[in-house]
Design an enzyme around this catalytic site. Structure first.
Site, PDB file in Angstrom:
ATOM      1  N   ASP A   2      39.596  60.886 -49.406  1.00  0.00           N
ATOM      2  CA  ASP A   2      39.128  59.503 -49.399  1.00  0.00           C
ATOM      3  C   ASP A   2      39.416  58.848 -48.053  1.00  0.00           C
ATOM      4  O   ASP A   2      40.579  58.601 -47.710  1.00  0.00           O
ATOM      5  CB  ASP A   2      39.820  58.733 -50.535  1.00  0.00           C
ATOM      6  CG  ASP A   2      39.209  57.362 -50.771  1.00  0.00           C
ATOM      7  OD1 ASP A   2      38.267  56.994 -50.047  1.00  0.00           O
ATOM      8  OD2 ASP A   2      39.689  56.662 -51.692  1.00  0.00           O
ATOM      9  N   HIS A  25      32.760  56.201 -57.184  1.00  0.00           N
ATOM     10  CA  HIS A  25      34.148  55.890 -56.840  1.00  0.00           C
ATOM     11  C   HIS A  25      34.319  54.370 -56.744  1.00  0.00           C
ATOM     12  O   HIS A  25      33.599  53.694 -56.010  1.00  0.00           O
ATOM     13  CB  HIS A  25      34.489  56.558 -55.504  1.00  0.00           C
ATOM     14  CG  HIS A  25      35.913  56.441 -55.092  1.00  0.00           C
ATOM     15  ND1 HIS A  25      36.906  57.269 -55.567  1.00  0.00           N
ATOM     16  CD2 HIS A  25      36.519  55.602 -54.209  1.00  0.00           C
ATOM     17  CE1 HIS A  25      38.062  56.953 -54.999  1.00  0.00           C
ATOM     18  NE2 HIS A  25      37.858  55.926 -54.177  1.00  0.00           N
ATOM     19  N   MET A  31      44.484  60.600 -49.082  1.00  0.00           N
ATOM     20  CA  MET A  31      43.905  59.534 -48.251  1.00  0.00           C
ATOM     21  C   MET A  31      43.843  60.004 -46.799  1.00  0.00           C
ATOM     22  O   MET A  31      44.856  60.448 -46.243  1.00  0.00           O
ATOM     23  CB  MET A  31      44.762  58.260 -48.314  1.00  0.00           C
ATOM     24  CG  MET A  31      44.835  57.583 -49.673  1.00  0.00           C
ATOM     25  SD  MET A  31      43.255  57.122 -50.408  1.00  0.00           S
ATOM     26  CE  MET A  31      42.548  56.078 -49.127  1.00  0.00           C
ATOM     27  N   MET A  35      44.481  50.801 -56.050  1.00  0.00           N
ATOM     28  CA  MET A  35      45.384  50.522 -54.929  1.00  0.00           C
ATOM     29  C   MET A  35      46.112  49.236 -55.297  1.00  0.00           C
ATOM     30  O   MET A  35      45.894  48.172 -54.714  1.00  0.00           O
ATOM     31  CB  MET A  35      44.581  50.408 -53.628  1.00  0.00           C
ATOM     32  CG  MET A  35      44.104  51.768 -53.127  1.00  0.00           C
ATOM     33  SD  MET A  35      42.699  51.661 -52.014  1.00  0.00           S
ATOM     34  CE  MET A  35      41.381  51.619 -53.223  1.00  0.00           C
ATOM     35  N   MET A  76      41.648  46.953 -55.504  1.00  0.00           N
ATOM     36  CA  MET A  76      42.698  46.532 -54.560  1.00  0.00           C
ATOM     37  C   MET A  76      43.269  45.191 -54.998  1.00  0.00           C
ATOM     38  O   MET A  76      42.532  44.316 -55.466  1.00  0.00           O
ATOM     39  CB  MET A  76      42.117  46.397 -53.161  1.00  0.00           C
ATOM     40  CG  MET A  76      41.434  47.661 -52.661  1.00  0.00           C
ATOM     41  SD  MET A  76      40.934  47.482 -50.950  1.00  0.00           S
ATOM     42  CE  MET A  76      40.014  49.016 -50.721  1.00  0.00           C
ATOM     43  N   GLY A  89      32.074  56.098 -48.402  1.00  0.00           N
ATOM     44  CA  GLY A  89      31.524  54.756 -48.547  1.00  0.00           C
ATOM     45  C   GLY A  89      30.493  54.484 -47.476  1.00  0.00           C
ATOM     46  O   GLY A  89      29.281  54.582 -47.710  1.00  0.00           O
ATOM     47  N   SER A 115      31.668  55.496 -52.578  1.00  0.00           N
ATOM     48  CA  SER A 115      32.528  54.348 -52.873  1.00  0.00           C
ATOM     49  C   SER A 115      31.704  53.082 -52.823  1.00  0.00           C
ATOM     50  O   SER A 115      31.130  52.744 -51.777  1.00  0.00           O
ATOM     51  CB  SER A 115      33.652  54.259 -51.846  1.00  0.00           C
ATOM     52  OG  SER A 115      34.226  52.961 -51.933  1.00  0.00           O
ATOM     53  N   HIS A 127      39.936  54.221 -58.501  1.00  0.00           N
ATOM     54  CA  HIS A 127      41.054  54.399 -57.566  1.00  0.00           C
ATOM     55  C   HIS A 127      41.830  53.088 -57.494  1.00  0.00           C
ATOM     56  O   HIS A 127      41.355  52.108 -56.912  1.00  0.00           O
ATOM     57  CB  HIS A 127      40.473  54.783 -56.201  1.00  0.00           C
ATOM     58  CG  HIS A 127      41.487  54.932 -55.113  1.00  0.00           C
ATOM     59  ND1 HIS A 127      41.113  55.011 -53.774  1.00  0.00           N
ATOM     60  CD2 HIS A 127      42.843  55.036 -55.122  1.00  0.00           C
ATOM     61  CE1 HIS A 127      42.206  55.156 -53.040  1.00  0.00           C
ATOM     62  NE2 HIS A 127      43.265  55.161 -53.826  1.00  0.00           N
ATOM     63  N   ASP A 176      36.913  51.302 -56.006  1.00  0.00           N
ATOM     64  CA  ASP A 176      38.166  50.985 -55.306  1.00  0.00           C
ATOM     65  C   ASP A 176      38.726  49.641 -55.757  1.00  0.00           C
ATOM     66  O   ASP A 176      38.183  48.580 -55.429  1.00  0.00           O
ATOM     67  CB  ASP A 176      37.917  50.961 -53.798  1.00  0.00           C
ATOM     68  CG  ASP A 176      37.765  52.355 -53.228  1.00  0.00           C
ATOM     69  OD1 ASP A 176      38.651  53.195 -53.465  1.00  0.00           O
ATOM     70  OD2 ASP A 176      36.756  52.621 -52.550  1.00  0.00           O
TER      71      ASP A 176
HETATM   72  C1  DX5 Z   1      39.816  52.917 -48.706  1.00  0.00           C
HETATM   73  C2  DX5 Z   1      39.071  53.293 -49.981  1.00  0.00           C
HETATM   74  C3  DX5 Z   1      37.941  54.214 -49.745  1.00  0.00           C
HETATM   75  C4  DX5 Z   1      36.889  53.673 -48.824  1.00  0.00           C
HETATM   76  C5  DX5 Z   1      36.224  54.794 -48.129  1.00  0.00           C
HETATM   77  O1  DX5 Z   1      40.924  52.178 -49.009  1.00  0.00           O
HETATM   78  O2  DX5 Z   1      39.958  53.904 -50.907  1.00  0.00           O
HETATM   79  O3  DX5 Z   1      37.371  54.689 -50.956  1.00  0.00           O
HETATM   80  O4  DX5 Z   1      35.950  52.868 -49.449  1.00  0.00           O
HETATM   81  O5  DX5 Z   1      35.327  54.250 -47.224  1.00  0.00           O
HETATM   82  P1  DX5 Z   1      34.759  55.060 -45.982  1.00  0.00           P
HETATM   83  O6  DX5 Z   1      34.069  56.269 -46.545  1.00  0.00           O
HETATM   84  O7  DX5 Z   1      33.839  54.085 -45.359  1.00  0.00           O
HETATM   85  O8  DX5 Z   1      35.943  55.442 -45.130  1.00  0.00           O
HETATM   86 ZN    ZN Z   2      39.119  55.014 -52.723  1.00  0.00          ZN
END
Ligand code: DX5
Ligand code: ZN
Length: 226
Positions: free
Chosen positions: A176, A37, A141, A72, A41, A198, A12, A70, A39
């Site tokens: 994730d 990946h 998740m 969100m 948001m 990530g 990520s 992804h 993210d």
């Molecule tokens: C969280 C994201 C993840 C996040 C994972 O809302 O969707 O993709 O970046 O990060 P780690 O691996 O650090 O938990």
């Molecule tokens: Zn994610």
């Protein structure tokens, strides 16, 4: 993209240097990332804000593998075409993001992308059962979405249930949140094949010193081998 259930690591870029996404993507792919990946948001569906379609389109130029986006965000449907134009290979929406996930999955495929459906930790597997013929990926998740670096929440039972529900369908199970060499074996054993990571991939490295990215990816892969 051909379907297979081998374990894939999807770093990520939420944990990358936000001023240097292009080189970070190149570095982590050179070090063995299977997918990238991304993210997205919106500061509304989750309490954090990242980037939108123009940024994702700029990332695309650097992604040689698979760009796994992804979302969100809520609402989703009005933005689907923009992410198709940005070059997403897979576009994942949350089942909690609106009342009409069925329509959303149809629209994502209709726009030429693979579709994904994500579930928050509080959402049961049954919430996506009616979508399994319309989706290419279920994202479980294992943290509450919004931030990297959070503690893994054990969703192993949900993953097992989804694996059983999916049966022979060509649907990936992606995990994730909080994936590292300790937690990865739990979810792979339960039936997951895509591991987003990530902090566990980017820690210790940089574009100038990318070897730790490769070491971190190999450590996760080694933890699930055999
Ligand atoms: C969280 C994201 C993840 C996040 C994972 O809302 O969707 O993709 O970046 O990060 P780690 O691996 O650090 O938990
Ligand atoms: Zn994610």
């Amino acid at each position: 993209m051909t379907f297979d259930r081998s374990v894939k690591i999807a770093p990520s870029i939420l944990s990358a240097d936000f001023a240097d996404f292009g080189r970070e993507i190149q570095a982590v792919e050179a070090e063995g990332a299977d997918w990238i990946h991304v993210d997205v948001m919106d500061g509304h569906f989750v309490p954090n804000l990242t980037f939108g379609p123009p940024a994702v389109k700029a990332f695309r130029k650097h992604v040689k593998t698979v760009m796994d986006v992804h979302l969100m965000i809520s609402p989703v449907d009005a933005y689907i075409d923009a992410y198709a134009d940005a070059g997403a290979d897979i576009l994942t929406a949350h089942v909690e993001a609106g009342a009409h996930s069925h329509r959303t999955m149809q629209a994502i495929r209709g726009a030429g992308m693979k579709s994904g459906i994500a579930l928050n930790p509080g959402t049961p597997a049954e919430a996506v059962e009616h979508l399994l013929d319309l989706t290419d990926l279920v994202c479980v998740m294992t943290v509450n979405p919004g931030f990297g670096g959070q503690k893994f929440i054990d969703m192993t039972a949900k993953v097992r249930k989804l694996r059983e529900m999916i049966g022979d369908r060509p649907v990936h199970i992606e995990i994730d949140g909080g994936v590292d060499p300790t937690t990865a074996p739990l979810v792979v054993d339960a039936g997951a094949d895509v591991l987003v990571a990530g902090s566990a991939v980017f820690r210790g490295g940089s574009v100038e010193n990318p070897t730790p990215y490769g070491d971190n990816i190999r450590a996760i892969k080694a933890s699930v081998a055999g």
